[in-house]
Design a protein around this motif. Structure first.
Motif, short mmCIF file in Angstrom:
data_model
loop_
_atom_site.label_atom_id
_atom_site.label_comp_id
_atom_site.label_asym_id
_atom_site.label_seq_id
_atom_site.Cartn_x
_atom_site.Cartn_y
_atom_site.Cartn_z
N THR A 150 0.92 -1.32 -0.13
CA THR A 150 0.11 0.05 -0.10
C THR A 150 0.90 1.19 0.08
N THR A 151 0.17 2.30 -0.24
CA THR A 151 1.38 3.53 -0.28
C THR A 151 1.68 3.77 1.20
N LEU A 152 1.08 3.49 2.32
CA LEU A 152 1.72 3.61 3.60
C LEU A 152 2.71 2.73 3.75
N LYS A 153 2.58 1.49 3.48
CA LYS A 153 3.69 0.55 3.44
C LYS A 153 4.97 1.05 2.85
N LEU A 154 4.62 1.49 1.44
CA LEU A 154 5.58 1.86 0.65
C LEU A 154 6.53 2.98 1.21
N VAL A 155 6.09 3.99 1.97
CA VAL A 155 6.36 5.03 2.58
C VAL A 155 7.24 5.01 3.76
N LYS A 156 6.83 3.70 4.53
CA LYS A 156 7.32 3.29 5.68
C LYS A 156 8.73 2.64 5.15
N LEU A 157 8.74 1.70 4.19
CA LEU A 157 9.80 1.06 3.61
C LEU A 157 10.85 1.98 3.05
N LEU A 158 10.45 3.06 2.44
CA LEU A 158 11.49 3.91 1.83
C LEU A 158 12.09 4.63 2.93
N VAL A 159 11.24 5.06 3.98
CA VAL A 159 12.00 5.92 5.08
C VAL A 159 12.88 4.89 5.84
N LEU A 160 12.51 3.81 6.06
CA LEU A 160 13.33 2.88 6.78
C LEU A 160 14.72 2.55 6.24
N SER A 161 14.60 2.68 4.95
CA SER A 161 15.87 2.31 4.14
C SER A 161 16.69 3.36 4.29
N ALA A 162 16.32 4.70 4.64
CA ALA A 162 17.43 5.76 4.90
C ALA A 162 17.20 6.33 6.16
N TRP A 163 16.85 5.64 7.34
CA TRP A 163 16.41 6.28 8.48
C TRP A 163 17.55 7.18 9.25
N LYS A 164 18.55 6.41 8.96
CA LYS A 164 20.01 7.30 9.61
C LYS A 164 20.00 8.63 9.07
N GLU A 165 20.30 8.53 7.65
CA GLU A 165 20.53 9.93 7.23
C GLU A 165 19.16 10.96 7.48
N ILE A 166 18.10 10.41 7.44
CA ILE A 166 16.90 11.27 7.64
C ILE A 166 17.10 11.99 9.19
N LEU A 167 17.33 11.10 10.10
CA LEU A 167 17.48 11.59 11.55
C LEU A 167 18.63 12.68 11.70
N PHE A 168 19.65 12.17 10.91
CA PHE A 168 20.92 13.11 11.11
C PHE A 168 20.54 14.47 10.30
N THR A 169 19.97 14.30 9.11
CA THR A 169 19.38 15.68 8.60
C THR A 169 18.37 16.49 9.40
N ALA A 170 17.49 15.74 10.12
CA ALA A 170 16.66 16.37 11.19
C ALA A 170 17.28 17.18 12.10
N PHE A 171 18.32 16.63 12.73
CA PHE A 171 19.15 17.27 13.60
C PHE A 171 19.88 18.40 13.04
N LEU A 172 20.41 18.43 11.78
CA LEU A 172 20.97 19.55 11.00
C LEU A 172 19.93 20.67 10.75
N ALA A 173 18.78 20.11 10.46
CA ALA A 173 17.57 21.25 10.13
C ALA A 173 17.33 21.99 11.43
N LEU A 174 17.32 21.32 12.37
CA LEU A 174 16.88 21.82 13.76
C LEU A 174 18.25 22.95 14.40
N LEU A 175 19.28 22.46 13.89
CA LEU A 175 20.42 23.42 14.46
C LEU A 175 20.47 24.52 13.47
N ASN A 176 19.91 24.37 12.07
CA ASN A 176 19.91 25.35 11.23
C ASN A 176 18.91 26.53 11.66
N ALA A 177 17.70 26.04 12.08
CA ALA A 177 16.62 26.85 12.65
C ALA A 177 17.12 27.69 13.78
#
Length: 1512
Positions: free
Chosen positions: A305-332
């Motif tokens: 399903t679309t939801l499962k596809l999104v979940k799988l794609l996010v999990l495939s790059a979760w480390k980078e996503i978390l790291f970029t979230a920290f960078l976005a927070l720092l930038n703000a």
């Protein structure tokens, strides 16, 4: 302690002189005078002492030309800039600051600056001429010892001056330090450091190392950390990206991509120069893991399903996503440091100082926050792009793999054009969404931070600011919803257009022959108009969003300041400026909301489309029960089999199928057109859904389709088809398939590159390559779907004997055939009718008791009866031929072979393979995108008339915005103690008036911009498509459709949306940047002293970066086409791929192509951030210097409010300056899409469709007589003639047959008749009119043709027969009845509106050929051409077609090319061609009377083959 104090006092008195400015200037003047003396002495030494050694000196001078040239490039700019800077400083000091100094100080200062100017000017000249400063002889250093020593000494003196001025004097309260002294010290220290590095560390080692060092020098801001290999002869394609093992410093500064940028500056980058991806980013490595996770989570991809596809794609790059979230927070957090500190800075300038050196503390805080903001943003953006590339690669792979497993029913619901759009548009859009991944929560955080700062500045009025912000956000909600709707409809309309475009490109030849291309172009234009409707709505909706974005800060500030006035909160300039800076940051956050919502919406639409595609039904694995070889004595067994292409339909396609095939048997399948023969083979392959029964297959399969499926690539690769080369076996296969002669004729043999769909091969050559592919696989079971219909009698006999009776004699073979002569060799014959096996048995048994079988054989005997009447004439020929044990082998290949050989570059020179091939690597421009491309784009809409108004509107908007902020800064007091210059009412009223005026300007700008955008996109689209449709067939023969589709899809999408906004994002911020500079210079014009050189360095960086970025962007475009091309080929060849069980090999190929595309995309993203980081640092330096100027100015010298305003604007300087330069680079990368489309607007066109002054009469041709006089034809000006001066006449209303062996020029003659090829000399005259003198449409619309490859378009039966909508339903039904399709169409539910799927795949090949017959019956032309028109039908249907033609075209000139001699035997005249010359031209009876005639020989061979097979 007293001792220490007295000691320090004594020391201070001794060194006080050393700290005086007069000493520092004097000492500096002395060392520069010393340098001039050294240069003078060196010059004199050269001139006087070595006067007799000019020759040697000359030799020494030219010993190292490379080294000197490189040094000039890297150091000349630096020395020249230093000289110019000191000259400016000298003039400034003389005219503006001289009065404040004592006379002796003034003199020494001017002397120092003058000597500096002169000395550095001399250094520039020496560097330019490579003189004096350089060592001679065998010294390995570049520079002389004296100059190196001077540079080191100069550096230490500069550092000493810097320390004295910048540190010690801050503790002396009575000393006022001139700002220009600090700037001079910083510049001198920087130049000294740079020259120390050059003279001390750059050695004359080997050339490779030297180049590397110079690369580093050309990247002076932040050098490579040394992880990159210094001297490597390996190309980029052999090495993994340096990113994978770069050090922390290299990663932080993006220096790891520096070598690639440097290489791009030196040469045009090729894919071989681009390093491989790291394993973490290579789809080859990451997809298997991702697939396992999909299977774990969903069980099968069909359940995703679309939801499962999104979940799988996010999990495939979760480390980078978390790291970029920290960078976005720092930038703000870092972005709000500036607005928070502005109030304190204004108060500091007003004299309210909290602690000593507070100013420098504030400057440091501003600079550090800018640095953190820059670092975090650059890595945040880069990492998210990396995630996007990875996600896009995964999605493209999933879509490709799904296409390989789709069932035929699912495939009919999605055309290849739609599936290509999933890959090119939807997957790319999901990948792009990663840019917006953190925007929603980041916007919320920014709003909270903004409210906290506003509360500090304006107290409770911040609540009003919050409410105003919420109102602005709410306004964006309906805009976002509308954008979602528009975007979805836009994508759907784009799908429809691309589907039609893809189909038209596949069938362009038939459109040209029929004269339909303009009608189909108008169809594409209609589809584009529907798309443009949604595009306009989307663009104007975006214009409203942009209007909201630009007026948001003014609206929020008016509400906030108005609330302050109502609530009695005092407005002070510091707090006002803090609020304004906050609003400017909030502006971006608010603007991001509609953009983010739009991105979310688009991504959701794309994900829904992809997931729904992935959920489509796969080919059922239980249709065929596969048994390992040796487990059963039966190769194929079908029991009570019922199969249907549409399982939901009550009528099954095949009914009650029962038969057994033992290993080693030859089984023939025959029957009339549409009886289900091809479907039976598809059942054995497992392609047709099973309704009931059992189907068992034991062993591996090989399949030869009725329509040849050939891949783009080498002939050898097509035959090997993934297998290892076995030379002996390979040669046997070539011999059996009669391909050796063909390969000898081709310049490059089996290394010849085949065009798309085998475009540069004849039908017979494609079919024989397909057979060779099957033979080479050495399978257990072979399925042949009438492959002999596309070859002539001689070749067909050879193939049947050598392949089926020879190499495959021990194999299980099932072959469908319409040629009765091949039936006696079968061990079992299956006779089919209406989806059933009506009879089965051996040939002799069926002859005795088979009614359906007797119909087929009877038709064949009837066709031969005309030949039997001439038996006496040709009997001797037959007996002569029968003395040979072998059938005659075809002399070459198939029809059109000579034409194809010429296209393949048959020039006799095998040395230059790449240039000789028909299909070349995709062309790409190199170097800068020409100014003409920009100019054409800008002036495309209304001649560029709207551009000045757009620029004027935005300039006025900026002026009014600055004016409103300037007004607030000037009209508000610094503190409550100061009397305001105007009343609060006046303050707010003027501010509102300016805000409203600026709003109208921005509304005008956004509207005009949207109008220009839509008009430009429309014009570019129409120009490109018109030129494509008017291009000659040679263009389509040599251009894979993937390249054209790439431009019509990806590049056109870029022109629709990306390119105009890239222009906007460069021009509008540039105007904003000019405004910022104007405001900053108002407060501290000295900033220009730093700003000018920094801007110069920024532009140099941009020029340094652009060559690499440009070529990487072009490589991205070039590497995308093969993915589309491979996908398109895979879709059309899925049954063949699956029959050979080659899915895994094709999947691996696709993975490699994706990685090949991701490589330049990854490096392009890195190079972009490499540039942006350096520009950010330079902008931060400008901002820091402007702050230092402001705190250095004596108190009261400048209005603190205006100074604060300059800081407010300066906070955006880093972002805007970097954005302008980056946008310029990004624009040049994106403008490549316009460049690529404009390439296709300059394709050489065919002659005009209509020549107004020479239009034929509407009744032309009235008689149909074709006179050919001295006709000479070649395929290209540099190629030899194919037809050598033909002269003959085709009598009007006569039937003329054209025959000849392979490569004789038959099809070339027909193509010349339709002017697909223009004559090189001679003429073709039809009823007195030279066809070259009239328009192509007038010619082609008056002639009719039934082509060799029957073509049907997606749509209905009606518009397939009558695409121009010229005939009534009654006329169409009459034509259908005449071509024996009336009853078939009446059975269908929709009658004339019955659907026809893509390529007419829901109709059999024979039925498609009958539809082509129906078209010419409707048209009723006086000249009709049949080009192997009956190749795909059985003998009975062939007889019926011939009978129909004789009945309805008695008054027409009929020209027939045929492999079946019976098709031309009853012609009035027969033209026999040989090697482009007329060998014989007479009536058939006269030619047969001459026993030695070539025509008699052909008839004898055909008769012999037929009779010999009957006797078996």
């Amino acid at each position: 302690m007293s001792y220490v104090s007295s000691y320090l006092s004594l020391m201070h008195s001794h060194i006080s002189f050393l700290l005086q400015p007069i000493f520092l200037h004097a000492f500096s003047a002395i060392i520069h005078l010393l340098l001039l003396a050294i240069v003078l002495v060196s010059w004199l030494w050269k001139k006087i002492i070595t006067v007799g050694e000019t020759g040697d000196d000359s030799n020494n001078k030219h010993q190292k030309p490379l080294n000197n040239a490189v040094l000039r490039k890297t150091t000349l700019f630096c020395s020249l800039g230093t000289s110019a800077f000191n000259l400016i400083l000298c003039l400034y000091s003389y005219y503006f600051l001289g009065e404040k100094e004592k006379e002796e100080e003034k003199l020494v200062t001017h002397l120092d600056l003058g000597l500096k100017t002169l000395a550095w000017g001399v250094i520039s000249v020496c560097l330019h001429q490579s003189l004096l400063l350089f060592s001679s002889g065998d010294d390995r250093r570049r520079f002389s010892f004296m100059f190196r020593a001077w540079c080191v000494f100069y550096f230490f003196v500069s550092c000493y001056s810097f320390v004295v001025d910048f540190v010690l004097h801050f503790y002396e309260k009575h000393v006022t330090l001139p700002a220009q002294d600090i700037v001079s010290d910083v510049i001198s220290a920087s130049v000294g450091l740079f020259f120390c590095y050059v003279v001390c560390f750059v050695k004359k080692i080997d050339e490779c190392e030297e180049d590397h060092i110079i690369d580093d020098l050309q990247d002076p801001l932040l050098l490579n950390n040394g992880n990159a290999t210094v001297c490597s002869n390996a190309s980029g394609a052999d090495t993994v990206t340096p990113f994978s093992n770069a050090g922390i410093f290299s990663i932080l500064t993006f220096s790891w991509v520096g070598p690639l940028v440097s290489l791009g500056k030196k040469k045009t980058l090729d894919l071989e120069d681009v390093p491989l991806l790291d394993k973490r980013d290579s789809v080859v490595e990451i997809f298997p893991t991702f697939r396992e996770k999909v299977e774990e989570d969903c069980g099968a991809i069909n359940h995703i399903t679309t939801l499962k596809l999104v979940k799988l794609l996010v999990l495939s790059a979760w480390k980078e996503i978390l790291f970029t979230a920290f960078l976005a927070l720092l930038n703000a957090l870092a972005s709000y440091v500036g607005p928070y500190l502005i109030d304190a800075f204004v108060q500091y300038l007003d004299g309210q100082r909290v602690y000593e050196n507070q100013g420098y503390g504030l400057v440091s805080a501003f600079f550090l926050s800018n640095l953190v903001q820059s670092l975090s943003q650059r890595h945040w953006f880069f990492r998210l792009q990396l995630v996007g590339i990875r996600i896009q690669a995964l999605l493209v792979t999933m879509i490709y793999n799904k296409a390989l497993t789709l069932s035929c029913q699912s495939k009919q619901g999605h055309t290849s054009g739609e599936m290509i759009n999933f890959m090119t548009v939807d997957a790319e859009r999901v990948g792009t969404f990663t840019w917006y991944m953190h925007d929603l929560w980041r916007v919320a955080l920014q709003i909270v931070l903004a409210l906290l700062i506003l509360y500090k500045s304006v107290g409770l009025a911040s609540i009003a600011a919050f409410v105003a912000t919420v109102v602005v956000m709410l306004v964006n909600v309906p805009l976002g919803k509308m954008q979602q709707k528009f975007q979805k409809n836009l994508m759907d309309s784009k799908d429809t257009r691309m589907k039609a475009t893809s189909e038209i490109l596949r069938n362009m030849k038939i459109l040209k022959l029929q004269g339909w291309e303009m009608k189909f172009l108008s169809k594409i234009n209609e589809l584009r108009k529907a798309e443009e409707g949604w595009l306009k709505k989307s663009v104007y909706n975006s214009a409203i969003s942009a209007f909201v974005f630009w007026i948001a800060p003014s609206f929020v500030s008016v509400v906030t300041f108005g609330t302050c006035m109502v609530m009695g909160i005092p407005l002070e300039s510091g707090k006002i400026l803090s609020a304004l800076a906050t609003f400017r940051i909030l502006q971006g956050a608010i603007y991001n909301i509609p953009e983010t919502i739009s991105a979310i919406v688009q991504t959701k639409v794309s994900l829904d489309r992809i997931s729904s595609f992935l959920r489509l039904g796969d080919l059922k694995s239980d249709v065929v029960e596969k048994l390992p070889l040796g487990t059963s004595d039966k190769a194929i067994e079908v029991t009570n089999g019922n199969f249907s292409w549409d399982p939901s339909s009550p009528n099954t396609t095949l009914k009650n199928i029962n038969f057994e095939v033992f290993h080693g048997m030859r089984v023939a399948v025959c029957g009339t057109v549409g009886s289900g023969k091809s479907t039976l083979l598809s059942c054995i392959l497992g392609e047709v859904p099973k309704v009931s029964g059992t189907l068992k297959v034991c062993g591996t399969k090989a399949y030869v389709a009725q329509s040849p499926w050939i891949q783009s690539g080498k002939i050898e690769d097509n035959i090997l088809f993934g297998k290892e080369m076995d030379k002996e076996k390979y040669e046997k296969v070539l011999e059996a398939c009669s391909l050796k002669k063909d390969l000898e004729i081709l310049s490059f043999g089996d290394q010849t590159i085949i065009g798309e769909r085998g475009i540069n091969l004849s039908g017979g050559q494609k079919q024989r390559i397909q057979i060779a592919r099957a033979l080479y696989q050495d399978a257990d079971i072979y399925l042949f779907d009438d492959p002999f219909s596309a070859v002539d009698a001689h070749t067909g006999s050879h193939l049947f004997k050598e392949c089926l009776l020879g190499l495959l004699r021990s194999k299980t073979v099932i072959y469908v055939t319409h040629q009765v002569e091949f039936l006696p060799a079968a061990d079992l014959i299956l006779v089919m009718k209406d989806g059933k096996i009506t009879q089965c048995g051996k040939y002799a048994d069926l002859l005795n008791n088979g009614t359906d079988f007797m119909e087929l054989v009877g038709a064949h005997k009837k066709a031969l009866s005309t030949l039997d009447s001439d038996e006496g004439i040709i009997s001797n020929e037959i007996s002569t031929l029968e003395q040979d044990s072998d059938f005659p082998i075809s002399q070459g290949g198939e029809e059109e072979e000579e034409k194809k050989d010429e296209q393949n570059g048959k020039t006799g020179n095998k040395g230059d393979e790449a240039k000789g091939q028909l299909v070349q690597e995709e062309e790409r421009e190199s170097g800068r995108v020409g100014f003409s491309v920009y100019w054409q784009y800008i002036t495309m809409a209304y001649g560029g008339a709207l551009v000045p108004f757009i620029l004027l509107a935005h300039t006025l908007f900026q002026v009014l915005q600055i004016g409103s902020n300037y007004w607030m800064a000037w009209a508000t007091p610094i503190s409550q103690d100061v009397e305001p210059p105007v009343s609060e009412t006046t303050l707010i009223a003027v501010y509102i008036a300016l805000a409203v005026a600026s709003s109208f300007c921005i509304l005008a700008r956004t509207t005009l911009f949207a109008t220009a955008l839509c008009k430009t996109a429309t014009i570019i689209f129409n120009k490109m498509h018109f030129c494509i449709f008017r291009a000659p067939m040679a263009f389509f023969d040599s251009t894979p459709s993937g390249r054209i589709l790439n431009r019509a899809s990806t590049d056109q999408s870029s022109v629709d949306t990306e390119v105009p906004y890239q222009f906007a994002s460069f021009v509008f911020p540039l105007i904003q940047l000019v405004g910022i500079i104007a405001v900053m210079s108002q407060a501290a014009w000295q900033v220009f002293i730093v700003f000018i050189p920094v801007i110069a360095i920024s532009i140099w960086y941009q020029q340094y970066y652009l060559p690499a970025a440009r070529e990487l962007s072009r490589l991205v475009g070039v590497c995308k086409a093969p993915i589309i091309q491979n996908f398109s080929e895979t879709i059309s060849g899925t049954p063949t791929i699956r029959s050979f069980d080659q899915q895994s090999r094709f999947q691996e190929k696709n993975l490699k192509l994706i990685d090949r595309y991701s490589r330049p995309e990854f490096n392009s993203a890195a190079a972009s951030e490499w540039l942006c980081f350096r520009l950010d640092i330079l902008s931060s330096i400008i901002f820091a210097f402007s702050l230092i100027f402001l705190i250095s100015i004596p108190e009261g010298f400048i209005d603190p409010g205006l100074a604060g305003l300059s800081v407010t604007y300066g906070l955006n300087l880093t972002t805007i300056n970097a954005w302008v330069i980056w946008s310029l680079c990004s624009l040049e990368n994106n403008i490549i899409s316009v460049e690529r489309i404009l390439q296709y607007t300059s394709i050489p066109s065919e002659p005009p469709l209509v020549v107004e002054e020479n239009r034929p009469d509407p009744s032309w041709p009235s008689h149909g007589e074709v006179n050919i006089h001295d006709l000479q034809v070649r395929y290209a000006p540099h190629l030899p003639l194919v037809l050598h001066g033909l002269t003959c006449t085709f009598r009007g209303e006569w039937r003329t047959g054209i025959v000849g062996r392979t490569g004789s020029g038959k099809t070339t003659l027909i193509q010349t008749l339709f002017r697909i090829i223009e004559p090189a000399a001679g003429e073709v005259v039809i009823d007195g009119i030279n066809i070259s003198s009239i328009g192509l449409h007038d010619l082609r619309s008056r002639l009719s043709i039934i082509p060799q490859d029957p073509t049907m378009f997606e749509g209905t039966v009606r518009n397939n027969l009558d695409p121009l909508e010229e005939y009534t339903d009654e006329q169409i039904w009459e034509a259908l009845d005449k071509c024996q399709l009336g009853d078939e169409v009446r059975k269908k539910e929709g009658k004339l509106d019955s659907p026809v799927s893509e390529n007419g795949e829901n109709w059999s090949m024979g039925q498609r050929q009958l539809v082509c017959l129906g078209r010419v019956l409707l048209k009723k032309s006086k000249v009709l051409v049949l080009d192997e028109a009956t190749a795909s039908v059985d003998t009975a249907t062939d007889n019926l077609i011939q009978q129909t033609l004789r009945l309805h075209f008695t008054e027409s000139t009929v020209i027939t090319i045929a492999h079946r001699i019976t098709s031309v035997r009853d012609s009035d005249m027969v033209l026999l061609l040989h090697q482009g010359l007329i060998e014989e031209y007479d009536s058939p009876s006269k030619l047969l009377e001459d026993k030695s005639s070539s025509f008699a020989q052909l008839v004898a061979e055909y008769t012999m083959r037929s009779k010999s097979t009957f006797q078996k």
